[in-house]
Design a protein around this motif. Sequence first.
Motif, mmCIF file in Angstrom:
data_model
loop_
_atom_site.group_PDB
_atom_site.id
_atom_site.type_symbol
_atom_site.label_atom_id
_atom_site.label_comp_id
_atom_site.label_asym_id
_atom_site.label_seq_id
_atom_site.Cartn_x
_atom_site.Cartn_y
_atom_site.Cartn_z
ATOM 1 N N LYS A 275 1.006 -1.141 0.087
ATOM 2 C CA LYS A 275 -0.236 0.001 0.015
ATOM 3 C C LYS A 275 0.881 1.209 -0.090
ATOM 4 O O LYS A 275 0.277 2.355 -0.193
ATOM 5 C CB LYS A 275 -1.017 -0.179 1.214
ATOM 6 C CG LYS A 275 -0.278 0.094 2.606
ATOM 7 C CD LYS A 275 -1.322 0.249 3.615
ATOM 8 C CE LYS A 275 -0.543 0.379 5.057
ATOM 9 N NZ LYS A 275 -1.669 0.385 6.238
ATOM 10 N N ALA A 278 2.598 2.574 -4.162
ATOM 11 C CA ALA A 278 1.799 1.502 -5.089
ATOM 12 C C ALA A 278 2.404 1.337 -6.420
ATOM 13 O O ALA A 278 2.066 0.304 -7.231
ATOM 14 C CB ALA A 278 0.228 1.694 -4.976
ATOM 15 N N MET A 297 -0.912 -4.136 2.747
ATOM 16 C CA MET A 297 -2.391 -4.413 3.067
ATOM 17 C C MET A 297 -2.501 -5.891 3.038
ATOM 18 O O MET A 297 -2.161 -6.413 1.942
ATOM 19 C CB MET A 297 -3.211 -3.566 2.312
ATOM 20 C CG MET A 297 -4.662 -3.374 2.649
ATOM 21 S SD MET A 297 -5.290 -2.343 1.547
ATOM 22 C CE MET A 297 -4.876 -0.980 2.046
ATOM 23 N N ALA A 324 -4.984 2.538 -7.667
ATOM 24 C CA ALA A 324 -4.096 2.606 -6.512
ATOM 25 C C ALA A 324 -3.177 3.665 -6.344
ATOM 26 O O ALA A 324 -2.907 4.517 -5.354
ATOM 27 C CB ALA A 324 -3.354 1.374 -6.317
ATOM 28 N N SER A 328 -3.487 7.334 -3.853
ATOM 29 C CA SER A 328 -2.482 7.196 -2.599
ATOM 30 C C SER A 328 -2.188 8.563 -2.111
ATOM 31 O O SER A 328 -2.559 9.650 -2.762
ATOM 32 C CB SER A 328 -1.183 6.766 -3.249
ATOM 33 O OG SER A 328 -1.235 5.490 -3.518
ATOM 34 N N TRP A 338 -7.416 1.982 3.534
ATOM 35 C CA TRP A 338 -8.095 0.971 3.386
ATOM 36 C C TRP A 338 -9.632 1.594 3.006
ATOM 37 O O TRP A 338 -10.386 1.111 1.875
ATOM 38 C CB TRP A 338 -8.387 0.108 4.365
ATOM 39 C CG TRP A 338 -9.663 -0.791 4.407
ATOM 40 C CD1 TRP A 338 -10.692 -1.055 5.128
ATOM 41 C CD2 TRP A 338 -9.883 -1.922 3.201
ATOM 42 N NE1 TRP A 338 -11.809 -1.767 4.404
ATOM 43 C CE2 TRP A 338 -11.138 -2.270 3.640
ATOM 44 C CE3 TRP A 338 -8.909 -2.078 2.132
ATOM 45 C CZ2 TRP A 338 -11.857 -3.481 2.596
ATOM 46 C CZ3 TRP A 338 -9.777 -3.208 1.264
ATOM 47 C CH2 TRP A 338 -11.062 -3.708 1.486
#
Length: 391
Positions: A275, A278, A297, A324, A328, A338
């Motif tokens: 995470k 990414a 994650m 992703a 971020s 999350w």
Amino acid sequence: MRKDKWELVKLGGICEIDPSKRELADIASDTLVSFAEMADLNEKRPYFNFSRKSNLGVLKKGGLSYFKDADVLLAKMTPCFENGKSGLVAGCLNGIGFGSTEFFVLRGVKIDPYLLYSIISSDFFIDSGKLMMLGTTGRKRLMKDFVANYQIPLPPLEEQKQIAALFQSIETAIEQVEVQEKNLQNLKNQLLCELFSEALQFTNYLNKNDFEKIKFEKIALNISERVEPQKTTLDTYVGLEHLDPDNLVIARTGKPDDVIGTKLKIYKGDIIFGKRRAYQRKVAVSHFDGIASAHSMILRANEKYIEKEFLPFFMQSDVFMNRAVQISEGSLSPTIKWKTLAAQEFILPKKEKQKELTKLFKQFDTTRDQLKQQKTTLKNLKQKLLSEILG
């Protein structure tokens, strides 16, 4: 080949170490020459590309390493030396190059350049050198005396050329396998991109009625079970440094004793997703119980809505990875929350279509693993031949 007839010599006696720049005295200062950073060199691969070029007069003034075509570069500082950072110089502008002060430059006088490169990049040489490095942790260096005094059995020149040609043929075979690996990965990425695009079609197998829009929180569960490394009976640790981009298989691991701070519990079959940063495209499936970095994650497929083995392939796709990166947060170490990821909507094939698609993408990975095994076999063959020559 009669090894009993070979002469035992020191490297310092058959090659010049760190040639003098005085031989450049008659060359015009505005001559364009090549420059190599440490990052340009590969690990245990002979050839490399130069990062930039500059005028000879500018580079000659400092304490930079000087070299020319057919010289061999050897990283002297930790961890570059231990990792096998070295190279055989080829294609310099005007035949001249400069580089990092952390290179040794070896110029073969009585030894074939490719054979010389093969020796200094061998496990034999590196393992011996590790024991002789001096300095504090993180700043250790290989000493010039070690290189100069390193002894090898030296074949006659004609036999050297035969051995070098054999090593070159092995290296060429490795490069060919790597091209196949790259092409295979590109094709897989292309198919993943097509599968999860807004076209709502995939070859003749899927049409728009076979897709649905779904939130990520519906197909994946975030597992956030915390573990203290020093208090667990688990013996395997996975950090982001152990994950390879675009590779679902975990090839390297560490030990819980090596890390501090609270980590995440992983169970066999869980997905480890980087995470943090990414854009490095790190996602893998754990084949063991263990603990993972808090910068990852831990996800588990919600099998009510998605096939367990299909989720990792979706997460490898450009559609998922690009999203992703977009969500971020942070500038220096962008990280995904999350809650933000869970709310993202994606267009996926319906569950009843996912099993056949999983078989397709698993075949890509199976073929890639076979290619990796071929490459490993070739590398081991080269090291075995080197050990027979040097041992």
